[in-house]
Design a protein around this motif. Structure first.
Motif, PDB file in Angstrom:
ATOM      1  N   GLY A   1      39.710  32.680  53.341  1.00  0.00           N
ATOM      2  CA  GLY A   1      40.953  32.953  54.045  1.00  0.00           C
ATOM      3  C   GLY A   1      41.078  34.415  54.427  1.00  0.00           C
ATOM      4  O   GLY A   1      41.888  34.778  55.273  1.00  0.00           O
ATOM      5  N   GLY A   2      40.283  35.272  53.786  1.00  0.00           N
ATOM      6  CA  GLY A   2      40.254  36.673  54.193  1.00  0.00           C
ATOM      7  C   GLY A   2      41.078  37.613  53.331  1.00  0.00           C
ATOM      8  O   GLY A   2      41.104  38.813  53.594  1.00  0.00           O
ATOM      9  N   SER A   3      41.733  37.074  52.276  1.00  0.00           N
ATOM     10  CA  SER A   3      42.646  37.934  51.525  1.00  0.00           C
ATOM     11  C   SER A   3      41.934  39.013  50.718  1.00  0.00           C
ATOM     12  O   SER A   3      42.533  40.012  50.351  1.00  0.00           O
ATOM     13  CB  SER A   3      43.513  37.085  50.601  1.00  0.00           C
ATOM     14  OG  SER A   3      42.706  36.336  49.734  1.00  0.00           O
TER      15      SER A   3
ATOM     16  N   LEU B   1      42.696  24.867  51.691  1.00  0.00           N
ATOM     17  CA  LEU B   1      42.997  26.257  51.321  1.00  0.00           C
ATOM     18  C   LEU B   1      44.063  26.339  50.232  1.00  0.00           C
ATOM     19  O   LEU B   1      44.156  27.326  49.515  1.00  0.00           O
ATOM     20  CB  LEU B   1      43.461  27.042  52.555  1.00  0.00           C
ATOM     21  CG  LEU B   1      42.331  27.523  53.472  1.00  0.00           C
ATOM     22  CD1 LEU B   1      42.878  28.043  54.786  1.00  0.00           C
ATOM     23  CD2 LEU B   1      41.491  28.595  52.788  1.00  0.00           C
TER      24      LEU B   1
ATOM     25  N   HIS C   1      35.477  28.189  48.631  1.00  0.00           N
ATOM     26  CA  HIS C   1      36.069  29.370  49.259  1.00  0.00           C
ATOM     27  C   HIS C   1      35.811  30.620  48.433  1.00  0.00           C
ATOM     28  O   HIS C   1      35.800  30.576  47.207  1.00  0.00           O
ATOM     29  CB  HIS C   1      37.580  29.186  49.408  1.00  0.00           C
ATOM     30  CG  HIS C   1      37.943  28.168  50.447  1.00  0.00           C
ATOM     31  ND1 HIS C   1      37.703  28.346  51.781  1.00  0.00           N
ATOM     32  CD2 HIS C   1      38.521  26.950  50.334  1.00  0.00           C
ATOM     33  CE1 HIS C   1      38.122  27.293  52.452  1.00  0.00           C
ATOM     34  NE2 HIS C   1      38.618  26.422  51.598  1.00  0.00           N
TER      35      HIS C   1
ATOM     36  N   ASP D   1      37.855  33.232  49.038  1.00  0.00           N
ATOM     37  CA  ASP D   1      39.258  33.599  48.813  1.00  0.00           C
ATOM     38  C   ASP D   1      40.118  32.693  49.694  1.00  0.00           C
ATOM     39  O   ASP D   1      39.600  31.985  50.560  1.00  0.00           O
ATOM     40  CB  ASP D   1      39.512  35.079  49.134  1.00  0.00           C
ATOM     41  CG  ASP D   1      39.142  35.444  50.565  1.00  0.00           C
ATOM     42  OD1 ASP D   1      39.113  34.555  51.429  1.00  0.00           O
ATOM     43  OD2 ASP D   1      38.870  36.626  50.830  1.00  0.00           O
ATOM     44  N   THR D   2      41.409  32.670  49.439  1.00  0.00           N
ATOM     45  CA  THR D   2      42.330  31.991  50.347  1.00  0.00           C
ATOM     46  C   THR D   2      43.485  32.943  50.612  1.00  0.00           C
ATOM     47  O   THR D   2      43.648  33.945  49.915  1.00  0.00           O
ATOM     48  CB  THR D   2      42.886  30.674  49.761  1.00  0.00           C
ATOM     49  OG1 THR D   2      43.762  30.983  48.681  1.00  0.00           O
ATOM     50  CG2 THR D   2      41.762  29.769  49.273  1.00  0.00           C
ATOM     51  N   ASP D   3      44.293  32.608  51.630  1.00  0.00           N
ATOM     52  CA  ASP D   3      45.376  33.513  52.019  1.00  0.00           C
ATOM     53  C   ASP D   3      46.278  33.851  50.847  1.00  0.00           C
ATOM     54  O   ASP D   3      46.683  34.986  50.662  1.00  0.00           O
ATOM     55  CB  ASP D   3      46.215  32.868  53.127  1.00  0.00           C
ATOM     56  CG  ASP D   3      45.397  32.723  54.397  1.00  0.00           C
ATOM     57  OD1 ASP D   3      44.450  33.505  54.557  1.00  0.00           O
ATOM     58  OD2 ASP D   3      45.699  31.826  55.205  1.00  0.00           O
ATOM     59  N   ARG D   4      46.600  32.819  50.064  1.00  0.00           N
ATOM     60  CA  ARG D   4      47.613  33.027  49.036  1.00  0.00           C
ATOM     61  C   ARG D   4      47.064  33.341  47.657  1.00  0.00           C
ATOM     62  O   ARG D   4      47.728  33.982  46.845  1.00  0.00           O
ATOM     63  CB  ARG D   4      48.520  31.792  48.965  1.00  0.00           C
ATOM     64  CG  ARG D   4      49.538  31.781  50.096  1.00  0.00           C
ATOM     65  CD  ARG D   4      50.623  30.797  49.810  1.00  0.00           C
ATOM     66  NE  ARG D   4      50.177  29.436  50.099  1.00  0.00           N
ATOM     67  CZ  ARG D   4      50.861  28.356  49.753  1.00  0.00           C
ATOM     68  NH1 ARG D   4      51.987  28.468  49.114  1.00  0.00           N
ATOM     69  NH2 ARG D   4      50.408  27.166  50.064  1.00  0.00           N
TER      70      ARG D   4
END
Lengths: 157, 239
Positions: A120-122, B104, B130, B132-135
């Protein structure tokens, strides 16, 4: 004659175990298996197909398409290859190999050819732009230093 | 070495004759180094491809020659070296023909490519997770880039067999040039690949895929100790 009795037993045991060893070591008719490599790829990918334990020339088809493959005999196996044709839709296909009266299959997946979107890019650090800016900073500092040197030398002259 | 311009004047301190050429050289080196950094960060580094063994992937691989396992779907992956204990979900392709990835909103979950061989079967088993994920910040496969040759990865199957793999290497590839022949190709023994993201993050997501290559080492029936291992849940990743 008492001796032969244990001997006979031993002989029988040896014979039996030999038979077991032989029958497990050389199966009468080993099952054919099909292996593909790679197991996934985009249009244009060359896919190798191996039919193990198929001791004769074999043929294969990619089900649902008009792709057919010849697998000439190669030692104890049959082996051939095909190229994923233009226009083949993405998805999973069955490659069905026919070897004499036997058949076996394996799956091949046609993909778009790209990688996986696994983030996700975080946590992205963007190290590259840090390097860019520190490089630019060093260039500026060096240029300024040279200019100063030049100025001092011409002032001294 | 310095030139003495006339009579020496003891009152005036003049370090320049020796100082200036040295400073010029140092500055020139700095300038070149700085330019190198700038150019290097803008121009992508060419990637070295490992040579393939000839044209025939089966030259060193005999799918029927080993005592490999039959088909049974994987349920979890454990990598003690980097603290990964993750459940596995089945993944295929999406409508565009791209690889499906875990949701995600489930940063703790990894997946396996279900159209390929299962662990212990001959051929490459591919796991995706993943980075990473956004949250969540770091996600399930965040630490796999730290894996080194010899590290152990264990995958448990539905039938209760734990397949043990040994890491052989880690590579990073531009997503547009993922080498399918290496990632999805056969090895002499059953193979395992972990795929996650890496490189720069831009509008199209991460630029690269990090791939961990591993090969079959052994398998065992899951012990009580295996079954007691914790699974890292979603809460493990929330900040």
């Amino acid at each position: 004659m008492r001796m032969p009795q244990p001997f006979r037993g031993m002989l029988a045991a040896i014979g039996l175990s030999a038979a077991i060893v032989l029958s497990t070591a050389v199966p009468a008719n080993a099952a054919i298996t099909v292996t593909l490599s790679p197991t996934a790829g985009a249009v244009g990918t060359r896919v190798d197909a191996l039919a193990s334990n198929c001791n004769q020339n074999a043929t294969a088809v990619v089900e649902g398409t008009d792709v057919s493959i010849a697998l000439p005999r190669n030692n104890n196996n049959a082996q051939g290859n095909f190229t994923v044709p233009q226009g083949m839709k993405t998805g999973t296909y069955t490659v069905l190999v026919t070897c004499g009266s036997d058949s076996a299959s394996a799956k091949f997946t046609v993909t778009s050819g790209s990688g996986a979107a696994t983030g996700g890019g975080s946590t992205a650090s963007d190290a590259s732009s840090a390097v860019l800016w520190s490089g630019a900073g060093i260039v500026l500092a060096a240029a300024a230093g040279m200019w100063l040197l030049k100025r001092r030398s011409s002032a001294a002259a | 070495m310095g030139e003495s311009g006339g009579a020496p004047e003891p009152a005036v301190h003049r370090p320049e004759p020796a100082f200036r050429p040295v400073a010029a050289v140092v500055l020139a080196i700095l300038l070149a180094g700085g330019l190198g950094l700038v150019v290097g960060s803008v121009v992508p580094m060419p990637h070295l491809r490992l040579p393939q063994f000839g044209d025939d992937p089966f030259a060193v691989a005999d799918p029927a020659g080993g005592d490999w396992l039959g088909r049974s779907e994987p349920t979890r992956v454990d990598i003690e070296a980097v603290g990964v204990h993750a459940p596995l979900t089945g993944l295929g392709l999406d409508r565009n023909g791209d690889f499906e990835v875990p949701a995600l909103r489930k940063p703790h979950e990894a997946g396996w490519f279900e159209h390929g061989p299962t662990p212990g079967e001959f051929g490459p088993t591919v796991l995706l997770g993943h980075v990473d994920t956004d949250r969540s910040g770091p996600a399930v496969f965040f630490p796999v880039k730290e894996l080194e040759a010899g590290d152990v990865i264990e995958v448990t199957r539905e039938d209760g067999i734990v397949v043990v793999y040994e890491v052989t290497g880690t590579e990073s590839y531009p997503k547009r040039r993922l080498p399918y022949e290496e990632v999805f190709g056969v090895e002499a023994v059953p193979a395992l690949r972990l795929i996650t993201c890496g490189g720069e993050f831009g509008r199209g997501g991460y630029a690269e895929n990090v791939v961990v290559f591993a090969r079959y080492a052994a398998h065992r029936k899951a012990t009580e100790q295996d079954e007691r291992r914790p699974l890292n849940g979603r809460e493990h990743f929330l900040d």
